[in-house]
Motif scaffolding. Structure first.
Motif, PDB file in Angstrom:
ATOM      1  N   GLU A   1       2.006   1.800  -1.126  1.00 56.88           N
ATOM      2  CA  GLU A   1       2.526   0.475  -1.492  1.00 56.88           C
ATOM      3  C   GLU A   1       2.475   0.258  -3.001  1.00 56.88           C
ATOM      4  O   GLU A   1       3.460  -0.173  -3.611  1.00 56.88           O
TER       5      GLU A   1
ATOM      6  N   HIS B   1      -9.183   1.140  -6.292  1.00 57.14           N
ATOM      7  CA  HIS B   1      -9.194   0.268  -5.119  1.00 57.14           C
ATOM      8  C   HIS B   1     -10.403   0.615  -4.268  1.00 57.14           C
ATOM      9  O   HIS B   1     -10.715   1.795  -4.071  1.00 57.14           O
TER      10      HIS B   1
ATOM     11  N   LYS C   1      -6.179   3.332   5.411  1.00 61.53           N
ATOM     12  CA  LYS C   1      -5.867   2.104   4.680  1.00 61.53           C
ATOM     13  C   LYS C   1      -5.707   2.383   3.187  1.00 61.53           C
ATOM     14  O   LYS C   1      -4.849   1.786   2.525  1.00 61.53           O
ATOM     15  N   GLN C   2      -6.538   3.295   2.681  1.00 61.40           N
ATOM     16  CA  GLN C   2      -6.447   3.630   1.261  1.00 61.40           C
ATOM     17  C   GLN C   2      -5.115   4.310   0.958  1.00 61.40           C
ATOM     18  O   GLN C   2      -4.485   4.038  -0.066  1.00 61.40           O
TER      19      GLN C   2
ATOM     20  N   ARG D   1      -2.279   4.014   2.687  1.00 56.06           N
ATOM     21  CA  ARG D   1      -1.197   3.030   2.799  1.00 56.06           C
ATOM     22  C   ARG D   1      -1.145   2.136   1.557  1.00 56.06           C
ATOM     23  O   ARG D   1      -0.062   1.780   1.082  1.00 56.06           O
ATOM     24  N   TYR D   2      -2.318   1.794   1.047  1.00 58.18           N
ATOM     25  CA  TYR D   2      -2.351   1.021  -0.196  1.00 58.18           C
ATOM     26  C   TYR D   2      -1.720   1.820  -1.324  1.00 58.18           C
ATOM     27  O   TYR D   2      -0.962   1.286  -2.138  1.00 58.18           O
TER      28      TYR D   2
END
Length: 288
Positions: free
Chosen positions: A70, A56, A63-64, A66-67
């Motif tokens: 998920e 990613h 943000k990385q 949290r990705y």
């Protein structure tokens, strides 16, 4: 196993990823790696050790991460947030196993891990360098990482926290070229956090350490606070007892780094540059 999913973010971590995964393989059920398109063999090494690997584009650590949570679709009770340059040692692993099993059904939702910092081949003891702590294990769904550009912490929505007393090792140092490149990169992220904090939603929830930094440290005069932090850590926290390595570490980590942050804050307020998203660190030995 201990009902734990480990999450690791990587970018060109071929020198670290084998030892990192190998150190946790006996205490976790899954290892999920989210890689920022490494151009070395990080991905191949991680896969060879049984890790699930996703790639990613890097948009900032928070943000990385949290990705990663998920995409991992975590089903275990616990999540272990670990960086590739961190090592869980044998006694620490046994304690983690004990704490996670004991607290499966208790109100404990977070576990703080402690590390010793390796700098120039020396394990530092003074200057506030030990113990270096972070809330690294938490129950899935009980919290999330702050959306910040630098010094991101896991914030729990509920529950109690316990602390592991056995240390691991943080191998953040590679060489001084990398160290200063990293601090230059970090200082831009710190400047962005400060600017964003001034324009934040006042209802945003902050980690305690983040609140102290923003509401106490940054209230001191620009420039002076960097010098004061160096004096505090090197003299009052006895950083000088770590010898030459301790002096270099204290100076680079406080006066040099913090003054650079202050200079970038001053520059930004004066010049009003467009603030661009932070990419992953670009050096010959890159790291997220």
């Amino acid at each position: 196993m201990n009902d734990i999913t480990a999450i690791i973010l990587t970018k060109n971590e071929s020198k670290n990823i084998f030892d990192c995964i190998n150190a946790i393989k006996d205490i976790v059920d899954r290892v999920v790696v989210v890689d920022s398109f490494s151009d070395d063999n990080t991905v191949e090494i991680a896969k060879s050790l049984g890790a699930e690997v996703h790639q990613h584009i890097f948009e900032g650590y928070s943000k990385q991460y949290r990705y990663a949570v998920e995409i991992a679709n975590v089903k275990t009770t616990w999540i272990l947030r670990i960086d590739a340059d961190e090592r869980i040692l044998e006694r620490q692993a046994k304690q983690i196993s004990k704490l996670t099993k004991e607290n499966t059904t208790t109100n404990v939702t977070g576990i703080i891990l402690r590390y010793r910092i390796d700098f120039m081949g020396k394990l530092l003891k003074y200057g506030g360098s030990y113990p270096w702590k972070k809330l690294a294990i938490y129950k899935a769904g009980a919290g999330n990482i702050e959306i910040r550009n630098m010094d991101e912490h896991i914030i729990l929505d509920y529950g109690d926290v316990v602390e592991s007393t056995e240390p691991g090792i943080h191998y953040s140092y590679r060489d001084l070229v990398y160290q200063t490149d990293k601090q230059n990169w970090y200082s831009t992220r710190e400047m962005m956090d400060f600017i964003e904090y001034e324009n934040r939603d006042k209802n945003d929830k902050l980690d305690k350490r983040t609140w102290i930094k923003m509401n106490i440290y940054y209230k001191l005069p620009l420039g002076f606070r960097a010098w004061l932090l160096y004096i505090y850590k090197y003299y009052f926290r006895l950083g000088f007892l770590d010898g030459t390595e301790g002096k270099i570490y204290a100076f680079l980590g406080t006066y040099f780094y913090r003054y650079l942050v202050d200079a970038k804050i001053y520059e930004q307020k004066k010049m009003k540059f467009d603030i661009k998203p932070i990419e992953s660190l670009s050096t010959s030995s890159k790291q997220v």
